[in-house]
Design an enzyme around this catalytic site. Structure first.
Site, PDB file in Angstrom:
ATOM      1  N   CYS A  33      31.556  34.038 -68.993  1.00 40.86           N
ATOM      2  CA  CYS A  33      32.485  35.130 -69.287  1.00 40.86           C
ATOM      3  C   CYS A  33      32.588  36.171 -68.177  1.00 40.86           C
ATOM      4  O   CYS A  33      33.229  35.951 -67.183  1.00 40.86           O
ATOM      5  CB  CYS A  33      32.171  35.765 -70.635  1.00 40.86           C
ATOM      6  SG  CYS A  33      33.583  36.755 -71.203  1.00 40.86           S
ATOM      7  N   GLU A  40      31.772  30.476 -74.558  1.00 45.96           N
ATOM      8  CA  GLU A  40      30.568  31.319 -74.616  1.00 45.96           C
ATOM      9  C   GLU A  40      30.196  31.565 -76.091  1.00 45.96           C
ATOM     10  O   GLU A  40      31.080  31.735 -76.932  1.00 45.96           O
ATOM     11  CB  GLU A  40      30.892  32.663 -73.952  1.00 45.96           C
ATOM     12  CG  GLU A  40      29.812  33.725 -74.049  1.00 45.96           C
ATOM     13  CD  GLU A  40      30.325  35.118 -73.643  1.00 45.96           C
ATOM     14  OE1 GLU A  40      31.494  35.460 -73.945  1.00 45.96           O
ATOM     15  OE2 GLU A  40      29.534  35.865 -73.028  1.00 45.96           O
ATOM     16  N   LYS A  52      23.361  34.047 -68.377  1.00 48.10           N
ATOM     17  CA  LYS A  52      24.380  34.987 -67.874  1.00 48.10           C
ATOM     18  C   LYS A  52      23.760  36.143 -67.097  1.00 48.10           C
ATOM     19  O   LYS A  52      22.835  36.810 -67.588  1.00 48.10           O
ATOM     20  CB  LYS A  52      25.184  35.508 -69.064  1.00 48.10           C
ATOM     21  CG  LYS A  52      26.360  36.408 -68.733  1.00 48.10           C
ATOM     22  CD  LYS A  52      27.130  36.732 -70.026  1.00 48.10           C
ATOM     23  CE  LYS A  52      28.353  37.578 -69.799  1.00 48.10           C
ATOM     24  NZ  LYS A  52      29.099  37.807 -71.084  1.00 48.10           N
TER      25      LYS A  52
HETATM   26  N1  CDT Z   1      31.876  38.283 -73.178  1.00 50.02           N
HETATM   27  C1  CDT Z   1      32.267  38.980 -72.097  1.00 50.02           C
HETATM   28  O1  CDT Z   1      31.583  38.988 -71.085  1.00 50.02           O
HETATM   29  N2  CDT Z   1      33.407  39.669 -72.201  1.00 50.02           N
HETATM   30  C2  CDT Z   1      33.861  40.553 -71.191  1.00 50.02           C
HETATM   31  C3  CDT Z   1      34.536  41.704 -71.802  1.00 50.02           C
HETATM   32  C4  CDT Z   1      34.676  42.810 -70.845  1.00 50.02           C
HETATM   33  S1  CDT Z   1      35.004  44.336 -71.589  1.00 50.02           S
HETATM   34  C5  CDT Z   1      33.461  44.911 -72.026  1.00 50.02           C
HETATM   35  C6  CDT Z   1      34.788  39.921 -70.172  1.00 50.02           C
HETATM   36  O2  CDT Z   1      34.608  40.184 -68.982  1.00 50.02           O
HETATM   37  O3  CDT Z   1      35.718  39.202 -70.544  1.00 50.02           O
END
Ligand code: CDT
Length: 311
Positions: free
Chosen positions: A180, A57, A135
């Site tokens: 993500c 990402e 996303k």
């Molecule tokens: N980039 C991303 O989506 N990261 C999130 C972090 C979660 S905590 C705010 C993840 O789900 O890995």
């Protein structure tokens, strides 16, 4: 680097996938420097005879939502791509075409009408865009929260994706993308599973520390694999999860990039937190026994009992 190979009979559809994990990207690292790193990973993957290389990402920059920017700050705009490929990223597309390798790339997209998305594209072996995903599950917060050791401002800087959960027929199978935080939501996989997806590419940036829930921190690697392995098994699909890992601008991010089969088991996995490749052969026909038995979705699902899911 780990590698798995299976038999390669003509009757079986096979795509050799490279999970191209990246180590940290510094805030002052130029796009050109990052593209050179991506090209290096592409070349190493091609040497391993990969058909498809999956990058993380927001793979062109540091994870900029960890900093607060006021509306209209040109420093915020600088993290976004207004064209893909653009003048700097064109070299990546050219190299992929020269090598005959496809790739999936995450980046921040600024559209001509001002739309801002956390986006991934699937690119074919001739350097052509095959599909795009924006996303949908945007984590974090929209306002500055100074109590946090670092911000997670995806809800401020990005709009929710407006392309749904598309699949594209490519690389001999049916491909999908998630980004993500999407990987933590069973509905996201199921939206792709209902369309017969056979391989899902997922890039991620996941801090080890989650400021609102520090008690989760010790389980970060487990949760990462738990959700992707479940998503693979419950939809009879391969999943390729790829991290931007390591200590980036003082924030530790998890690694664990891997290729998962439709059984839910991990076929290949990166071992460190830097630029690294894990490669595995994905025999797409292995999805069939899951899609036609325990997860025959048309036969066994009970959607009239799931109405609360769409409220
Ligand atoms: N980039 C991303 O989506 N990261 C999130 C972090 C979660 S905590 C705010 C993840 O789900 O890995």
């Amino acid at each position: 680097m780990t590698a798995t190979t299976g038999d390669n009979t003509a009757a079986r559809r096979r795509v050799r996938v490279a999970a191209a994990q990246m180590g940290p990207i510094a805030k002052d690292e130029s796009r050109g420097e990052v593209v050179e790193r991506l090209i290096g990973l592409l070349r190493r993957s091609a040497e391993l005879a990969a058909d498809l290389v999956v990058f993380p990402e927001l793979a062109l920059t540091t994870f900029f939502p960890r900093w607060w920017y006021a509306d209209g700050d040109p420093a915020l705009d600088a993290w976004f791509e207004t064209a893909m490929p653009g003048p700097v990223t064109q070299a990546l597309f050219d190299e992929a075409a020269a090598l005959g390798v496809g790739f999936q790339l995450g980046f921040a997209e600024l559209t001509p009408d001002g739309g801002r998305f956390n986006t991934a594209i699937l690119v074919g072996t001739e350097g052509q865009e095959l599909g795009r995903y924006r996303k949908i599950h945007l984590p974090g917060h929209a306002e500055h929260e100074p109590w946090r050791p670092f911000q997670h401002l995806e809800k401020r800087y990005f709009q929710r994706g407006d392309l749904g959960f598309p699949v594209v027929d490519a690389f001999g199978g049916r491909m999908g993308m998630l980004i993500c935080n999407d990987r933590r939501w069973p509905e996201a996989y199921r939206m792709l599973g209902l369309q017969g997806v056979e391989l899902i590419c997922i890039g991620y940036n996941t801090p080890v520390h989650n400021p609102p829930a520090p008690d989760h921190d010790e389980h970060g690697d487990f949760h990462n694999h738990l959700v992707m392995q479940a998503g693979a098994y419950q939809n009879g699909t391969f999943v390729v999860g790829v991290a931007k890992a390591g200590c980036e601008e003082g924030v530790d991010q998890i690694g664990g990039s891997c290729v998962i089969g439709p059984s839910g088991t991990i076929l290949a996995q990166c071992s460190g937190l830097g630029d690294e490749i894990a490669v595995a052969d994905c025999h797409l026909d292995d999805c069939t026994s899951y899609k036609t038995t325990v997860f025959d979705l048309a036969l066994h699902r009970q959607p009239d009992q799931y109405k609360a899911l769409t409220l």
